[in-house]
Design a protein around this motif. Structure first.
Motif, PDB file in Angstrom:
ATOM      1  N   TYR A  21       9.688  39.278 103.801  1.00 58.28           N
ATOM      2  CA  TYR A  21       9.620  39.094 102.349  1.00 58.28           C
ATOM      3  C   TYR A  21       8.158  39.214 101.920  1.00 58.28           C
ATOM      4  O   TYR A  21       7.267  38.652 102.573  1.00 58.28           O
ATOM      5  CB  TYR A  21      10.161  37.723 101.941  1.00 58.28           C
ATOM      6  CG  TYR A  21      11.625  37.499 102.236  1.00 58.28           C
ATOM      7  CD1 TYR A  21      12.594  37.684 101.248  1.00 58.28           C
ATOM      8  CD2 TYR A  21      12.047  37.081 103.495  1.00 58.28           C
ATOM      9  CE1 TYR A  21      13.943  37.457 101.503  1.00 58.28           C
ATOM     10  CE2 TYR A  21      13.387  36.858 103.764  1.00 58.28           C
ATOM     11  CZ  TYR A  21      14.320  37.046 102.763  1.00 58.28           C
ATOM     12  OH  TYR A  21      15.655  36.823 103.030  1.00 58.28           O
ATOM     13  N   PHE A  22       7.929  39.919 100.822  1.00 61.13           N
ATOM     14  CA  PHE A  22       6.558  40.118 100.335  1.00 61.13           C
ATOM     15  C   PHE A  22       6.392  39.517  98.948  1.00 61.13           C
ATOM     16  O   PHE A  22       7.355  39.430  98.167  1.00 61.13           O
ATOM     17  CB  PHE A  22       6.216  41.610 100.303  1.00 61.13           C
ATOM     18  CG  PHE A  22       6.114  42.230 101.673  1.00 61.13           C
ATOM     19  CD1 PHE A  22       4.887  42.315 102.319  1.00 61.13           C
ATOM     20  CD2 PHE A  22       7.245  42.713 102.323  1.00 61.13           C
ATOM     21  CE1 PHE A  22       4.792  42.869 103.583  1.00 61.13           C
ATOM     22  CE2 PHE A  22       7.162  43.256 103.574  1.00 61.13           C
ATOM     23  CZ  PHE A  22       5.932  43.344 104.214  1.00 61.13           C
ATOM     24  N   PHE A  23       5.146  39.112  98.647  1.00 63.32           N
ATOM     25  CA  PHE A  23       4.818  38.588  97.326  1.00 63.32           C
ATOM     26  C   PHE A  23       4.088  39.670  96.542  1.00 63.32           C
ATOM     27  O   PHE A  23       2.922  39.973  96.810  1.00 63.32           O
ATOM     28  CB  PHE A  23       3.944  37.331  97.455  1.00 63.32           C
ATOM     29  CG  PHE A  23       4.649  36.170  98.101  1.00 63.32           C
ATOM     30  CD1 PHE A  23       5.570  35.415  97.382  1.00 63.32           C
ATOM     31  CD2 PHE A  23       4.416  35.845  99.428  1.00 63.32           C
ATOM     32  CE1 PHE A  23       6.233  34.346  97.969  1.00 63.32           C
ATOM     33  CE2 PHE A  23       5.069  34.774 100.030  1.00 63.32           C
ATOM     34  CZ  PHE A  23       5.974  34.029  99.296  1.00 63.32           C
ATOM     35  N   ASN A  24       4.814  40.259  95.604  1.00 63.68           N
ATOM     36  CA  ASN A  24       4.237  41.315  94.767  1.00 63.68           C
ATOM     37  C   ASN A  24       3.434  40.663  93.635  1.00 63.68           C
ATOM     38  O   ASN A  24       3.964  39.851  92.868  1.00 63.68           O
ATOM     39  CB  ASN A  24       5.348  42.196  94.198  1.00 63.68           C
ATOM     40  CG  ASN A  24       4.804  43.386  93.455  1.00 63.68           C
ATOM     41  OD1 ASN A  24       3.970  44.125  93.971  1.00 63.68           O
ATOM     42  ND2 ASN A  24       5.274  43.588  92.229  1.00 63.68           N
ATOM     43  N   VAL A  25       2.147  41.005  93.526  1.00 60.72           N
ATOM     44  CA  VAL A  25       1.269  40.412  92.507  1.00 60.72           C
ATOM     45  C   VAL A  25       1.511  41.135  91.179  1.00 60.72           C
ATOM     46  O   VAL A  25       1.337  42.358  91.084  1.00 60.72           O
ATOM     47  CB  VAL A  25      -0.214  40.518  92.923  1.00 60.72           C
ATOM     48  CG1 VAL A  25      -1.100  39.804  91.892  1.00 60.72           C
ATOM     49  CG2 VAL A  25      -0.424  39.927  94.316  1.00 60.72           C
ATOM     50  N   THR A  26       1.897  40.379  90.171  1.00 60.60           N
ATOM     51  CA  THR A  26       2.248  40.986  88.881  1.00 60.60           C
ATOM     52  C   THR A  26       1.096  40.974  87.871  1.00 60.60           C
ATOM     53  O   THR A  26       1.178  41.667  86.858  1.00 60.60           O
ATOM     54  CB  THR A  26       3.453  40.242  88.263  1.00 60.60           C
ATOM     55  OG1 THR A  26       3.123  38.862  88.085  1.00 60.60           O
ATOM     56  CG2 THR A  26       4.677  40.361  89.171  1.00 60.60           C
ATOM     57  N   ASN A  27       0.025  40.215  88.131  1.00 59.51           N
ATOM     58  CA  ASN A  27      -1.094  40.157  87.178  1.00 59.51           C
ATOM     59  C   ASN A  27      -2.451  40.120  87.880  1.00 59.51           C
ATOM     60  O   ASN A  27      -3.238  39.171  87.720  1.00 59.51           O
ATOM     61  CB  ASN A  27      -0.951  38.935  86.266  1.00 59.51           C
ATOM     62  CG  ASN A  27      -1.029  37.614  87.040  1.00 59.51           C
ATOM     63  OD1 ASN A  27      -0.879  37.596  88.265  1.00 59.51           O
ATOM     64  ND2 ASN A  27      -1.307  36.527  86.328  1.00 59.51           N
ATOM     65  N   PRO A  28      -2.775  41.143  88.673  1.00 58.36           N
ATOM     66  CA  PRO A  28      -4.056  41.112  89.393  1.00 58.36           C
ATOM     67  C   PRO A  28      -5.263  41.025  88.460  1.00 58.36           C
ATOM     68  O   PRO A  28      -6.251  40.363  88.785  1.00 58.36           O
ATOM     69  CB  PRO A  28      -4.050  42.431  90.179  1.00 58.36           C
ATOM     70  CG  PRO A  28      -3.058  43.308  89.488  1.00 58.36           C
ATOM     71  CD  PRO A  28      -2.026  42.390  88.944  1.00 58.36           C
ATOM     72  N   GLY A  29      -5.198  41.676  87.289  1.00 57.97           N
ATOM     73  CA  GLY A  29      -6.321  41.628  86.354  1.00 57.97           C
ATOM     74  C   GLY A  29      -6.586  40.220  85.844  1.00 57.97           C
ATOM     75  O   GLY A  29      -7.744  39.789  85.730  1.00 57.97           O
ATOM     76  N   VAL A  30      -5.530  39.497  85.550  1.00 54.80           N
ATOM     77  CA  VAL A  30      -5.673  38.113  85.075  1.00 54.80           C
ATOM     78  C   VAL A  30      -6.321  37.250  86.141  1.00 54.80           C
ATOM     79  O   VAL A  30      -7.205  36.423  85.858  1.00 54.80           O
ATOM     80  CB  VAL A  30      -4.303  37.548  84.671  1.00 54.80           C
ATOM     81  CG1 VAL A  30      -4.413  36.055  84.352  1.00 54.80           C
ATOM     82  CG2 VAL A  30      -3.733  38.307  83.482  1.00 54.80           C
ATOM     83  N   PHE A  31      -5.912  37.436  87.385  1.00 55.80           N
ATOM     84  CA  PHE A  31      -6.474  36.635  88.473  1.00 55.80           C
ATOM     85  C   PHE A  31      -7.952  36.953  88.674  1.00 55.80           C
ATOM     86  O   PHE A  31      -8.775  36.039  88.862  1.00 55.80           O
ATOM     87  CB  PHE A  31      -5.692  36.894  89.761  1.00 55.80           C
ATOM     88  CG  PHE A  31      -6.206  36.128  90.946  1.00 55.80           C
ATOM     89  CD1 PHE A  31      -6.029  34.759  91.029  1.00 55.80           C
ATOM     90  CD2 PHE A  31      -6.878  36.780  91.978  1.00 55.80           C
ATOM     91  CE1 PHE A  31      -6.511  34.042  92.121  1.00 55.80           C
ATOM     92  CE2 PHE A  31      -7.357  36.077  93.066  1.00 55.80           C
ATOM     93  CZ  PHE A  31      -7.172  34.709  93.149  1.00 55.80           C
ATOM     94  N   LEU A  32      -8.329  38.228  88.618  1.00 53.00           N
ATOM     95  CA  LEU A  32      -9.728  38.603  88.788  1.00 53.00           C
ATOM     96  C   LEU A  32     -10.596  38.064  87.652  1.00 53.00           C
ATOM     97  O   LEU A  32     -11.801  37.825  87.840  1.00 53.00           O
ATOM     98  CB  LEU A  32      -9.864  40.127  88.862  1.00 53.00           C
ATOM     99  CG  LEU A  32      -9.309  40.794  90.129  1.00 53.00           C
ATOM    100  CD1 LEU A  32      -9.343  42.318  90.000  1.00 53.00           C
ATOM    101  CD2 LEU A  32     -10.107  40.361  91.363  1.00 53.00           C
ATOM    102  N   ALA A  33      -9.972  37.850  86.496  1.00 50.45           N
ATOM    103  CA  ALA A  33     -10.722  37.334  85.345  1.00 50.45           C
ATOM    104  C   ALA A  33     -10.789  35.804  85.337  1.00 50.45           C
ATOM    105  O   ALA A  33     -11.334  35.210  84.406  1.00 50.45           O
ATOM    106  CB  ALA A  33     -10.088  37.829  84.048  1.00 50.45           C
ATOM    107  N   GLY A  34     -10.248  35.162  86.381  1.00 52.61           N
ATOM    108  CA  GLY A  34     -10.328  33.709  86.471  1.00 52.61           C
ATOM    109  C   GLY A  34      -9.041  32.989  86.150  1.00 52.61           C
ATOM    110  O   GLY A  34      -9.010  31.743  86.135  1.00 52.61           O
ATOM    111  N   GLY A  35      -7.960  33.709  85.900  1.00 56.40           N
ATOM    112  CA  GLY A  35      -6.674  33.078  85.601  1.00 56.40           C
ATOM    113  C   GLY A  35      -5.876  32.784  86.854  1.00 56.40           C
ATOM    114  O   GLY A  35      -6.336  32.991  87.983  1.00 56.40           O
TER     115      GLY A  35
END
Length: 514
Positions: A67-81
């Motif tokens: 099972y894999f975890f597909n990241v749906t908001n990489p931009g938000v995470f890189l911006a500190g979210g």
């Protein structure tokens, strides 16, 4: 002596013997001891043993569900979210794991073996096509390079970061599931390989693990002591590891999880050495379960296995360097596997600190889907059903000199988890049920003798009572004859008073006249 009396006496003698012998056998536990002794001798890793062939070529099919975890908001995470992930899968593979190069050592008390594993994709048990499905996940080679440069100067890290940007390397990548799992040629590792040939230019979570083994094992056969059956003597020539910071943590304890000693009880702890985790773990009894008509004991890792050293000081040895510890529910294994800062846990951070669960949206840990357990038949020690579940994570944090990480929140980021399952096949289950039935009958044979004695005792009581009733009936109907005179002709009712029945030593008395 009549036949009836003879039957009563014989029944009584047989009944007494059965009860005496049966109770004596129950108290002495002769048959249980005999069965246990036979099991201890038969369940060994020797060529004459019935379990040897099953150990070399396990009959139950083993399936690996990824099972894999597909990241749906990489931009938000890189911006500190906060990162958000969505679980995809399973992508199921049939696992084949025969024992090879099997060699007996030290007069048959130990056995050497390799255990290569190969995987074949099973589309009918999968939720998608791994060669088509695209996955957005963390670029682990990128994180590995940052981690390796963490101890170098700021200027070198800045230079490497600029160079990586020129190659178009990002912290998150889009690749097929097959590439992430089985490997692809990574542009960053290709550049590193040109400077350091020992670094592989390919990356994959299971790269070079299809058709390979996890090391050279030497096992105890159980010939000397049945409790040592299947236990690991050495792994890659080692009786103790050197990665962890305490002798207890470095110990190689237990079996490889394929076999366990017979006559398991509910109060003991079972130990398994997991080569992929570079450590031994223990399992405790949970409950009784039924698998295909076979009663089994369920064992599972208790919560203290991955507990923080603050709550379980015995785990302090897994902090490397010493006193550099993570929280409850996670284990950093990069000390034994070079590369990125890899952390293992149970799926969805099951039994972990809530801080790890809440750091990422999309996680939902639960016992039914994420617990690791073994269902063992206690008499033989044979695994009837097994579920090994583990999650791979990577530590993401800010690294000076790498501007793309400047807004990151420190996160143990989930990548994927695996569910390795095996259940006894129908044929083996039928053989197991037959074996257990024979063991039960033989073990309970003294109780059968006692039961037969009790039945004969009841028969004896019935016979005795019936015999007494017949004697009493004969005594009630017997009488004494007082006269031998011939029988008189019957008199008329008018001349003789009416009399009822027979009499004993009594004279008729005529009725008085009025």
């Amino acid at each position: 002596m009549t036949r009836r009396s003879c039957a009563i006496y014989c029944t009584g003698i047989v009944c007494a013997h059965l009860l005496i012998v049966g109770i004596a056998l129950v108290v002495a536990q002769v048959f249980q001891t005999m069965i246990h002794s036979r099991l201890k001798k038969e369940i060994t890793l020797t060529e004459k043993s019935q379990v040897f062939e099953a150990w070399k070529n396990p009959p139950p099919p083993v399936y690996m569900e990824y099972y894999f975890f597909n990241v749906t908001n990489p931009g938000v995470f890189l911006a500190g979210g906060k990162a958000a992930v969505k679980q995809i899968g399973p992508y199921t593979y049939r696992e084949y794991r025969p024992r090879e190069n099997v060699t007996f050592l030290e007069n048959g008390t130990k056995i050497y073996a390799l255990n290569p594993k190969s995987f074949v994709f099973v589309p009918e048990k999968s939720a998608g096509n791994p060669e088509v499905d695209i996955l957005t996940t963390v670029n682990i080679p990128y994180v590995a390079v940052m981690d390796q440069l963490n101890s170098y100067s700021f200027f070198l890290r800045t230079f490497v970061s600029i160079y990586m940007n020129s190659l178009g390397v990002e912290l998150f990548i889009n690749r097929t599931v097959h590439e992430i799992l089985w490997g692809f040629k990574d542009p960053l590792l290709t550049k590193v390989h040109s400077m350091k040939p020992e670094v592989d230019e390919y990356f994959g979570l299971m790269w070079k693990k299809n058709g390979t083994h996890e090391g050279e094992f030497v096992f105890h056969t159980g010939e000397e002591n049945y409790l040592d059956y299947g236990k690991i003597d050495t792994w890659n020539g080692l009786r103790q590891m050197s990665w962890w910071s305490s002798n207890q943590s470095n110990m190689i304890n237990g079996t490889d999880g394929a076999v366990f000693h017979p006559l398991i009880n509910r109060n003991e702890l079972l130990y398994i050495f997991a080569a992929d985790l570079c450590r031994s773990i223990h399992l405790g009894y949970v409950k009784d379960v039924d698998v295909k008509g076979i009663t089994a004991y369920r064992f599972a890792p208790p919560s203290d296995v991955l507990m923080s050293p603050k709550d379980n000081p015995a785990n302090a040895g897994f902090c490397v360097p010493a006193r550099d510890c993570l929280g409850t529910g996670v284990l950093k294994v990069s000390v034994c596997r070079e590369g990125a800062p890899i952390v293992v846990s149970f799926p969805h951070f099951y039994q972990a600190d809530p801080a790890y669960i809440n750091a990422v949206d999309g996680l939902n840990p639960n016992k039914e889907e994420h617990e690791t357990y073994l269902d063992l038949q206690p008499t033989t020690g044979v695994p009837i059903r097994a579920c090994k579940r583990a999650q791979l994570n990577v530590i993401l944090k800010r690294v000076k000199g790498f501007p793309k990480t400047r807004f990151l929140n420190d996160t143990i980021f989930p990548i994927m988890f695996v569910n390795e399952t095996a259940t006894i096949d129908d044929e083996s289950a039928s053989q197991m049920r037959t074996l257990l039935l024979i063991v039960t009958l033989v073990s309970n044979f003294p109780l059968l003798i006692v039961g037969m004695g009790i039945i004969l005792l009841l028969v004896l009581v019935v016979l005795f009572c019936r015999n007494r009733q017949k004697k009493t009936a004969k005594e009630d109907t017997a009488y004494t004859q007082v006269s031998n005179k011939p029988e008189q002709p019957p008199e008329t009712q008018a001349s003789k008073p009416a009399k009822n029945g027979s009499y004993i030593a009594m004279s008729p008395v005529e009725a008085e006249k009025c």
